[in-house]
Design an enzyme around this catalytic site. Structure first.
Site, PDB file in Angstrom:
ATOM      1  N   GLU A 168     -85.290  37.058 -44.816  1.00 14.92           N
ATOM      2  CA  GLU A 168     -86.283  36.326 -43.716  1.00 14.92           C
ATOM      3  C   GLU A 168     -86.689  34.960 -44.671  1.00 14.92           C
ATOM      4  O   GLU A 168     -87.594  34.659 -45.076  1.00 14.92           O
ATOM      5  CB  GLU A 168     -87.719  36.902 -44.035  1.00 14.92           C
ATOM      6  CG  GLU A 168     -87.897  38.226 -43.015  1.00 14.92           C
ATOM      7  CD  GLU A 168     -89.064  38.924 -42.817  1.00 14.92           C
ATOM      8  OE1 GLU A 168     -89.339  39.461 -41.941  1.00 14.92           O
ATOM      9  OE2 GLU A 168     -89.859  38.655 -43.899  1.00 14.92           O
ATOM     10  N   GLU A 178     -85.557  44.650 -38.585  1.00 15.58           N
ATOM     11  CA  GLU A 178     -86.757  45.491 -38.930  1.00 15.58           C
ATOM     12  C   GLU A 178     -87.715  45.472 -37.817  1.00 15.58           C
ATOM     13  O   GLU A 178     -87.952  44.689 -37.126  1.00 15.58           O
ATOM     14  CB  GLU A 178     -87.620  44.792 -40.035  1.00 15.58           C
ATOM     15  CG  GLU A 178     -86.801  44.416 -41.509  1.00 15.58           C
ATOM     16  CD  GLU A 178     -87.768  43.634 -42.514  1.00 15.58           C
ATOM     17  OE1 GLU A 178     -89.049  43.364 -42.059  1.00 15.58           O
ATOM     18  OE2 GLU A 178     -87.093  43.215 -43.279  1.00 15.58           O
TER      19      GLU A 178
END
Length: 672
Positions: free
Chosen positions: A142, A301
């Site tokens: 991320e 995710e």
């Protein structure tokens, strides 16, 4: 398909690992992501490496038929590394050092950290790069999460100055581009150039500020490339990805995705302060991720429980994990990994719930994921590798989003909120879209929507002209063409480069107060229909070949065009001079889509709250119907269709339960 979880074996005793692996296998898990936060386990002290635990868990998972995605651990440099390089910590805009205690606590422009990152990645790749059970690599984690793109340290200042030198070549060209004569900001050397950090009434030169945002984004891409180069050399047969964050705009995801084999993203529908998640948000962000490479993506995710740090967000209700998973698949996901496997007992994410609760005993969420996995493994081979066959493109421009972040121009207005107004129309009408970069070739689309093309790049403007001339339909809107790419105002009359394409000039304009609207009518001189209005902005348009299709109905600009249409070559260009209210947006876009011969997914009619999405291989269409409402709904099928999950044939009126999912197969109706 690949179906799995994010797993942190380093958080649990080794005696637990075989239990977890067996439970995963029972749930249909065939891939896990591991190691992305484990640098201090791999290298507990400088130059001292321990791979034994990683060897052991990879072997255990392999014995259970489960592949691994290895995350490079560079999002969490160990404390010993930070102590050796205290200048590696980021600094905020006020010059405060952002110290140890969370993650992503590093500066992308620190040369030694780039070297150390390459070293740990190289060691991982040499050990595992040829391992048969390694399915892919995930670089870092991320990029930019928790406000970690824009750093204001000395390394960044010097790197920014080098970046500017490479871009402009001469300091005089920078001064001209930014207009530094304003407020006596003329620079005599590259070393004088500052970062847009804290200052008196923090409002920097817009040209400087935009270039800094571009530079900060480029620094992330350069840092990622360091790792890509190592992995390509040491592990050439394994694909590489990164987990993006959808709406997140501090990094140009199109550039970041270029060297990757496929894109991934992290989907948390309930990560909002309100209790009810809007399914539009996940749908749009799935489409954004598809558009990064124009190919199927992974959800690296997928929310599996309540997200939470110090506060706990909404728990997925029964059936929501399944529905969210199908929504991802419907929009192009070929792999789903739930985050996380088991809820951690310690650390900053002990309230970030996984498939298993703290006690590790399978319950409702585990059983739901198990059921969903069984369905997908039985069915997904039919549509893997396919897309939606979209005929509509919506252009996402990071340059324009950044420029509007710097100068919103109208109180409360944001680029992405405006962007989503178009997306909501297509979502509600069950019209597939692709969200693509300004550089994407446009010839495959019937309709191209370009929200807020404020900074007009000559190549993009030329592409839109050519697209319309060849028969395409394009939609532009207020503020289009007002600036040069360097964030200076355009000297030409608005809409600048688009004046001939749109067949109009903007004689005047103004910003409306937040929440204020003006009525707009679709019939000149008539009374505006209920809900038909324009907010945020008004352009006062003079026609130069275009025709009005909507008019303002009040204020001093009443009876002037609010929306226009212009025939250009074999195509059509529309201009929205104000922000349409939802009712007006629906009425206008209905007309625009009809003219462009853009149609909803055919074969099924559904009430509001029910989403219909499509994947197609050219021979077969797979229609995904998801009821996001809390009540059952009735579908109207135009012809009998095979419902794949239940294995039955449906005809006529069909009930879909609250939160339910149907998947239909039919011969493809896709048009060439």
């Amino acid at each position: 398909m690949l179906y799995g979880v994010c797993y942190y074996p380093e958080h649990w005793p080794k005696e637990r690992w075989p239990i977890d692996a067996a439970l995963m296998r029972e749930a249909g898990v065939n891939v896990v992501r591991i190691a992305e936060f484990a640098w201090s386990k791999m290298e507990p002290r400088p130059g001292e490496y321990d791979w034994s635990w990683l060897d052991e868990i990879i072997a255990l998972l392999e014995a259970n038929g489960i592949e691994v995605v290895l995350g490079t651990p560079t999002a969490t440099p160990p404390k010993w590394l930070m102590d050796r390089h205290p200048d590696l910590y980021m600094k905020d805009a006020q010059g405060h050092t952002r110290g140890f205690g969370n993650r992503r606590h590093y500066c992308y422009n620190h040369a030694e950290y780039r070297r150390l990152s390459a070293d740990i990645v190289e060691r991982m790749a040499r050990r595992y790069g040829g391992h048969a059970n390694v399915a892919a690599w995930q670089i870092d984690n991320e990029f930019g999460c928790t406000d970690t793109v824009r750093c204001y340290c000395d390394h960044c200042r010097q790197a920014f100055q080098r970046w500017l030198r490479n871009k402009y070549g001469e300091i005089g060209k920078l001064n001209e581009a930014w207009g530094t004569v304003f407020w006596s900001h003329i620079y005599n050397s590259w070393e004088e150039v500052v970062l847009p950090a804290y200052t008196v009434f923090p409002m920097h030169n817009p040209g400087l500020h935009l270039d800094y945002m571009r530079f900060a984004s480029d620094a992330v891409a350069e840092y990622q490339q360091v790792q890509v180069d190592v992995l390509r050399r040491e592990s050439p047969d394994k694909p590489i990805t990164h987990n993006f964050m959808g709406y997140f705009a501090e990094v140009d995801a199109f550039r970041l995705a270029e060297p990757l084999d496929f894109a991934s993203w992290d989907n948390y529908p309930n990560l909002h302060f309100d209790e009810k998640a809007d399914p539009l948000n996940s749908a749009v962000q799935h489409d954004m991720t598809w558009g990064l490479k124009r190919q199927p993506f992974w959800v690296m995710e997928q929310q599996s429980g309540s997200p939470g740090g110090n506060f706990i967000f909404a728990m997925p209700k029964p059936g929501e994990l399944r529905r969210w998973t199908y929504q991802a698949v419907a929009h192009g996901a070929d792999a789903i990994l739930y985050f996380r496997w088991r809820t951690c007992l310690f650390g900053a994410e002990q309230y970030w719930h996984g498939l298993l609760p703290h006690d590790g005993i399978p319950g409702r969420r585990y059983e739901e994921a198990k059921r969903t996995g069984e369905e997908l493994q039985r069915l997904s081979g039919r549509w893997l590798g396919t897309g939606a066959g979209a005929e509509v493109a919506v252009i996402r421009s990071y340059d324009n989003e950044w420029a509007m972040d710097i100068q919103p121009q109208s109180f409360g207005h944001r680029y992405m909120a405006h962007f989503k107004q178009y997306c909501r129309y297509f979502y509600d009408r069950h019209i597939p879209v692709e969200i693509v970069s300004p550089d994407m070739p446009l010839g495959r689309y019937r309709l191209v929507v370009v929200p807020h093309d404020m900074l007009t790049h000559p190549a993009s403007a030329a592409a839109l002209h050519a697209y319309a001339a060849a028969g395409g339909t394009v939609v532009l809107d207020f503020r289009a063409g007002i600036k040069r790419p360097d964030n200076r105002m355009e000297e030409r009359t608005i809409p600048g480069a688009y004046r001939d394409l749109l067949g109009l000039r903007v004689a005047d304009y103004g910003s409306l107060r937040q929440g204020d609207t003006r009525p707009v009518t679709l019939v000149r001189g008539d009374t505006a229909a209920e809900g038909h209005g324009g907010g945020v902005w008004y352009d006062i348009v003079e026609l130069e070949g275009a025709e009005a299709v909507a008019w303002y109905a009040s204020d001093f600009f009443a009876d002037t065009p609010a929306v226009t249409r212009h025939a250009y070559g074999s195509g059509t260009a529309y201009y929205m001079a104000t922000e349409p209210t939802p009712a007006l947006m629906d009425a206008l876009m209905d007309r625009i889509c009809e003219g462009a011969q853009v149609e909803p997914i055919a074969g099924i009619a559904a009430p509001p709250g029910v989403e219909i999405a499509r994947r197609t291989n050219g021979e077969k269409d797979f229609l995904f119907v998801m009821n996001h409402d809390e009540h059952s709904a009735t579908l109207a099928l135009e012809e009998p269709l095979d419902e794949l999950i239940q294995g039955v044939r449906h005809a006529g009126s069909v009930r879909i339960e609250a939160g339910g999912v149907h998947v239909y197969e039919r011969a493809s109706l896709r048009r060439d």
